[in-house]
Design an enzyme around this catalytic site. Structure first.
Site, short mmCIF file in Angstrom:
data_model
loop_
_atom_site.label_atom_id
_atom_site.label_comp_id
_atom_site.label_asym_id
_atom_site.label_seq_id
_atom_site.Cartn_x
_atom_site.Cartn_y
_atom_site.Cartn_z
N CYS B 50 0.83 -1.21 0.00
CA CYS B 50 0.00 0.00 0.00
C CYS B 50 0.86 1.26 0.00
O CYS B 50 0.38 2.34 -0.33
CB CYS B 50 -0.99 -0.01 1.15
SG CYS B 50 -0.24 -0.35 2.73
N HIS B 95 18.95 0.89 -2.87
CA HIS B 95 17.53 1.09 -2.63
C HIS B 95 16.87 -0.20 -2.12
O HIS B 95 16.11 -0.17 -1.15
CB HIS B 95 16.84 1.58 -3.91
CG HIS B 95 15.41 1.96 -3.69
ND1 HIS B 95 15.04 3.15 -3.08
CD2 HIS B 95 14.26 1.31 -3.97
CE1 HIS B 95 13.73 3.20 -3.00
NE2 HIS B 95 13.22 2.09 -3.54
N ALA B 186 -16.12 0.03 25.59
CA ALA B 186 -15.69 -0.84 24.49
C ALA B 186 -15.37 0.01 23.26
O ALA B 186 -16.23 0.36 22.49
CB ALA B 186 -16.79 -1.83 24.16
#
Lengths: 269, 419
Positions: B50, B95, B186
């Site tokens: 992502c 890299h 909660a």
């Protein structure tokens, strides 16, 4: 020979001292393994030195200042090695190693080649009374170091601002536990030490409070009694207990060092 | 070895661009195969997460890969070209090492990236698009990542709220085995923190919530016990750690209550974690002996401190990477230079022999001494000419620009690069 061995031990304790300084500067435990090895080897030499001295004077080598400091240094080392073997609390070394170094250093400075033993110290009581007191003090020192570690860690946690927590310090729980255990060992030793001292004095002079050291050690004993009482009855732990433990150890220092200037049989000339 | 890398990451492209260039696992295989089908691309692998999309290839040409990326996703080149970076040879090695070691991550030192790189490598290997060069590179990258992780502190301290909670709890209690945590309210974050504490040894969990059913539900998840909200304070002395995250508009744990509870616990320490906004726990609770209160900002502060620490450690990691890149370049180049030198010598020797053979008839007229002299002269001539290029090749084995020069020398002597 025993002096040379003690100097050699001092050189090795130097590594321990360097470790403490570097750890304080780097804020992370540095050089611990080499320091531990050096101090352990130093300890063996140190004990050998004490045994040689004992053979030389044919007596418990605890009547001179040189002997007293050397003995105390060895006891603190022993105390640390036991605590480390049992609890693996490496950070304790940061506080203990400098003390070991200083004690051994002072011992080296105070060396006096005369091996005459003052008449009033020639007694079987010396074999019981003095080691008890010294062992007790060594335990109290461990309790003191644990209390200091507790306070540093607690302060970091409470203030929240410190960017870097003292990652090399053990958890609060371990510090408090160690402090308590050392107190639980030290207190009975000191109590017995004071009782034997009183009996000895009674036997020699018929009275048992002849010098400042007796008075101060009794006051110190009261502080520790109070600490035990608060821990057991009032459920004190953590910060308050740590403060009292520090007060107690200041009492120990005053007793051990300060009162040398008042004279009497405890001066370790 | 001629490495090329083209990609984009959270540092160069916003998520709108990144998602358009991302590959799902199906597309990955297709893309790899079609990349390999191109001329001048002999090996390829694609990392698509992502935060980054990167194509690493054994190829002398990176513009080709740029075009491929745009064509494959049917995006006009102008719209992405400014977000793309490309590297060649030694820069590719650096890299790849940095990415695998998590030095290029959004949160430096986060451990997931290494797993993602390994997965990308596995997929490429399964698709049969990795050869000798990429496998050597990736194998080394994994070793370097491990080395950086173990020799520096870049992944040491907590950088998330729930891990910070665990870390702080450890500073107070040491081992968390046998400890009890109470969750009040909660919320997702409260649940997450409790989960991490549980995983790190906390043995029992108490849950309380305004709607009791929700508390029961959560308690089941944690194999703990639900406590009715009306008298949760009766049970609080059992809790060593309290995580509060209710929606209450005012404090639900005041100083007096906390004092009473600590007293009931005989001063055993308590760790309060208040992740509710507005806060659930009176901040003065932190002043009580043996009580430690952290609210959401305090935890954030701890995390910020840890992040700074990681950045410091990162510069040590970069030194390790520098060293490793050099080592790897040297190794790879000497691996290529030696066959090149042998090939050049062989080809020149062949020319020499062919020429002597061709002139055999004339040479026969010479005395045996004369023939030996011709042989010696031509040999010396060839060696003297080859001396400079071969010395240069040897030097190139440890030079970052090595591959280009090596390639140039190969072209001059018309020699195929080693497989």
């Amino acid at each position: 020979m025993h002096v040379a061995l003690l100097r050699l031990a001092l050189g090795l304790y130097c590594v321990g001292f360097a470790h403490s300084v570097l750890t304080a500067l780097h804020k992370k435990q540095t050089l611990f393994k080499p320091a531990l090895v050096a101090v352990s080897v130093g300890f063996v030499l140190h004990v050998t030195s004490i045994i040689l001295r004992a053979m030389e004077v044919q007596y418990l080598p605890l009547t001179q200042r040189y002997e007293a400091f050397s003995f105390f240094g060895a006891l603190v080392t022993l105390g640390f090695l036991i605590a480390y073997a049992k609890y693996r609390i490496a950070p304790l070394s940061v506080f203990v190693f400098p003390l070991i170094f200083i004690m051994t250093f002072v011992a080296n400075l105070a060396y006096n080649p005369s091996s005459s033993i003052p008449q009033e110290l020639r007694s079987r009581w010396l074999y019981i009374h003095t080691p008890l007191i010294f062992l007790g003090y060594a335990a109290f020192f461990i309790a003191f170091a644990a209390a200091i570690m507790y306070l540093i860690q607690e302060n970091a946690l409470k203030s929240k601002h410190s960017v870097r927590f003292y990652n090399w310090l053990p958890s609060l729980d371990i510090c408090d536990d160690l402090s308590y255990r050392a107190l639980a060992i030290g207190f009975p030793l000191i109590t017995l030490g004071i009782i034997t001292g009183a009996l000895w004095a009674q036997a020699v002079w018929g009275v048992w409070a002849r010098d400042a050291k007796v008075l101060f050690s009794f006051l110190t004993w009261l502080v520790y009694l109070l600490l035990i009482f608060y821990r057991l009855i009032a459920g004190w732990r953590g910060r308050k207990a740590a403060y009292l433990s520090i007060v107690g150890f200041i009492g120990v220092l005053v007793t051990l060092l300060g009162t040398n200037y008042f004279g009497g049989p405890h001066t370790f000339q | 070895m001629q490495l090329a890398l083209v990609g984009l990451s959270h540092k160069t492209a916003p998520v709108e661009i990144r998602e358009r260039l991302a590959f799902n696992s199906e597309a990955l295989k297709v893309a790899l195969v079609s990349l390999i089908g191109k001329q001048q691309v002999t090996e390829a692998m694609i990392l698509s997460t992502c935060n980054r999309v990167e194509v690493v290839a054994e190829s002398p040409d990176d513009t080709l890969i740029r075009e491929f990326l745009c064509d494959f996703h049917q995006i006009p080149a102008e719209s992405v070209s400014k977000h793309l970076y490309s590297f060649r040879n030694a820069d590719v090695i650096r890299h790849v090492f940095r990415v695998a070691a998590s030095l290029d991550s959004m949160i430096i030192g986060e451990p997931q990236i290494l797993g993602q790189v390994k997965e990308a490598y596995r997929i490429a290997a399964d698709a049969g698009t990795v050869g000798m060069h990429l496998s050597a590179l990736m194998d080394r990258a994994f070793v370097v990542a491990k080395k950086v992780r173990s020799e520096t502190g870049i992944s040491q301290s907590a950088v998330s709220i729930s891990y910070a909670a665990v870390e702080l709890a450890r500073k107070i209690f040491g081992e968390l085995n046998g400890k009890t945590v109470m969750i009040i309210g909660a919320s997702k974050m409260g649940e997450l923190a409790a989960k991490h504490l549980k995983r790190n040894g906390v043995s029992s969990v108490l849950v309380t919530n305004r709607t009791f059913e929700r508390a029961v539900e959560l308690a089941r998840v944690f194999e703990g016990a639900a406590v009715p909200f009306e008298h949760f304070t009766d049970h609080m002395d059992r809790a060593d750690i309290v995580i509060s995250s209710t929606g209450a508009p005012h404090f639900i744990i005041g100083r007096t209550l906390a004092e009473q509870i600590i007293h009931r616990r005989k001063n055993k320490p308590m760790f309060f974690i208040d992740i509710a906004v507005p806060r659930d726990i009176d901040p003065s609770v932190n002043e009580i002996d043996n009580a430690f209160l952290y609210d959401i900002d305090d935890l954030q502060q701890v995390i910020d401190g840890n992040l700074k620490e990681r950045l410091k450690e990162a510069s040590r990691a970069e030194e390790i990477i520098d060293f490793e890149v050099q080592q790897f370049c040297r190794k790879m180049q000497s691996r290529e230079v030696v066959p090149t030198i042998v090939a050049i010598r062989d080809s020149v020797e062949k020319v020499r022999r062919d020429e002597i053979e061709r002139n055999r008839r004339h040479l026969k007229e010479l005395s045996p001494e004369g023939q030996a002299a011709v042989d010696m002269i031509t040999k010396a001539f060839a060696n003297k000419i080859l001396h400079t290029p071969i010395e240069l090749l040897k030097q190139m084995a440890s030079d970052p620009d090595g591959p280009e020069t090596t390639d140039m020398i190969r072209k001059i002597f018309n020699i195929q690069p080693p497989e």
